[in-house]
Design an enzyme around this catalytic site. Sequence first.
Site, PDB file in Angstrom:
ATOM      1  N   HIS A   1      -2.672   2.981  -5.708  1.00 51.19           N
ATOM      2  CA  HIS A   1      -3.186   1.673  -5.301  1.00 51.19           C
ATOM      3  C   HIS A   1      -3.373   0.740  -6.493  1.00 51.19           C
ATOM      4  O   HIS A   1      -3.433  -0.479  -6.314  1.00 51.19           O
ATOM      5  CB  HIS A   1      -4.515   1.844  -4.557  1.00 51.19           C
TER       6      HIS A   1
ATOM      7  N   TYR B   1      -9.209 -11.323  -7.130  1.00 51.92           N
ATOM      8  CA  TYR B   1      -8.396 -11.004  -8.300  1.00 51.92           C
ATOM      9  C   TYR B   1      -8.473 -12.113  -9.351  1.00 51.92           C
ATOM     10  O   TYR B   1      -8.284 -11.862 -10.540  1.00 51.92           O
ATOM     11  CB  TYR B   1      -6.941 -10.795  -7.892  1.00 51.92           C
TER      12      TYR B   1
ATOM     13  N   ARG C   1      -0.878  -1.985  -6.810  1.00 51.18           N
ATOM     14  CA  ARG C   1      -1.151  -3.147  -5.949  1.00 51.18           C
ATOM     15  C   ARG C   1      -2.087  -4.116  -6.651  1.00 51.18           C
ATOM     16  O   ARG C   1      -1.868  -5.338  -6.626  1.00 51.18           O
ATOM     17  CB  ARG C   1      -1.743  -2.653  -4.627  1.00 51.18           C
TER      18      ARG C   1
ATOM     19  N   ARG D   1       0.862  -1.180   0.000  1.00 50.31           N
ATOM     20  CA  ARG D   1       0.000   0.000   0.000  1.00 50.31           C
ATOM     21  C   ARG D   1       0.902   1.235   0.000  1.00 50.31           C
ATOM     22  O   ARG D   1       2.010   1.207   0.545  1.00 50.31           O
ATOM     23  CB  ARG D   1      -0.906   0.003   1.228  1.00 50.31           C
TER      24      ARG D   1
ATOM     25  N   HIS E   1      -3.202  -9.662   3.025  1.00 52.42           N
ATOM     26  CA  HIS E   1      -4.646  -9.824   3.176  1.00 52.42           C
ATOM     27  C   HIS E   1      -4.949 -10.698   4.388  1.00 52.42           C
ATOM     28  O   HIS E   1      -4.254 -11.701   4.639  1.00 52.42           O
ATOM     29  CB  HIS E   1      -5.256 -10.468   1.928  1.00 52.42           C
TER      30      HIS E   1
ATOM     31  N   LYS F   1      -1.951  -2.780   7.381  1.00 51.36           N
ATOM     32  CA  LYS F   1      -3.350  -2.555   7.708  1.00 51.36           C
ATOM     33  C   LYS F   1      -3.734  -3.414   8.906  1.00 51.36           C
ATOM     34  O   LYS F   1      -3.419  -4.603   8.961  1.00 51.36           O
ATOM     35  CB  LYS F   1      -4.228  -2.885   6.501  1.00 51.36           C
TER      36      LYS F   1
END
Length: 336
Positions: A287, A322, A290, A195, A313, A222
């Site tokens: 972003h 994805y 990413r 990120r 994640h 995150k």
Amino acid sequence: MTDTALVSVSEPVDQTEIDELPASNVPPEAQRAAALVAIELDRIQQAARNVDRIASDLELIAVWLRNQVSAHTRSSYEFAWNTWQAHSPGRPLADTTLADLQDFQAALAQERKPGSVNTMMSALRSVFAMAHRKGYIRSNPCAEINDLPNPNRSGTASALSRRILTRTEVARLLEAARPGRDFALYLMLYHTGCRVSEALALRWEDLNLEGLLPTLTVLQGKGGKGRVIRLSERLRETLIELRPQDAVPDGLVFATRTGRPMARNNAWTSLRRVARRAGIDRDISPHWFRHAHASHALDGGAPVQSVKETLGHASLATTSVYVHARNGGDSGLWLD
């Protein structure tokens, strides 16, 4: 004079005298009543401790913001709170109603996209939930606020597919980027899937560029989660070229000319200029690198679990989006 009742305090009693009293002198009903009183007193004391001596909305907001691990989340929450205050100046948390919040949401929806509105309301849900949990307010009116329908929610495959750069677009962006910091930043975002907030927070001590297995360590991802990411040889060489000879371990990897931290909005603005030079007529953001990392890695045969760990994640389901978002139905090429 007040109506507060005075409680007389008797002289201390020797504990040995209590121990010598026969149990029959204390009726079972009295024992149960005493136990209930003790439980209620403990509950009241616990509630008082939960308030953390918060005496005003400003104190509560300060505690709420300090509790946010991510600087990006803290900034986003502070902006949402200030926007709410501008809409309803002087309205205390305790006096806020569901109708007030619905009116605020409707006002935001007239000027902002659903995703932006939902982000702001999520911030308010967080602060009202904390205030209620700590006993600062008696009820949480924000708990009844629902998100606006958002067809462009980034978590959906259809919306995500529109945010994935092609390999050719990535190459054009890197070619159009200014040598040095900007090129290294874009290559970092693409090769690691970091990120932008994680990349801009990197310090030279977070990078291992000399070992057999070059890595970078994200200390605060995150949700406050860290991870270690392998570096490609191209990225390692680029970072070695970028590193000043007098670099100190705690120096920022991506800094301004004056050594100050590079702001996220500056990275965004700079990339937009690069996109125009590259002839990419899309409203891209950092972003998107990413997204491109995840999609291109899966295209190249990388295991979904590996991509999940690289991106940080929390759930494999998030990474699996994805798989559905990639363009081009080429599965037939794998059949006999």
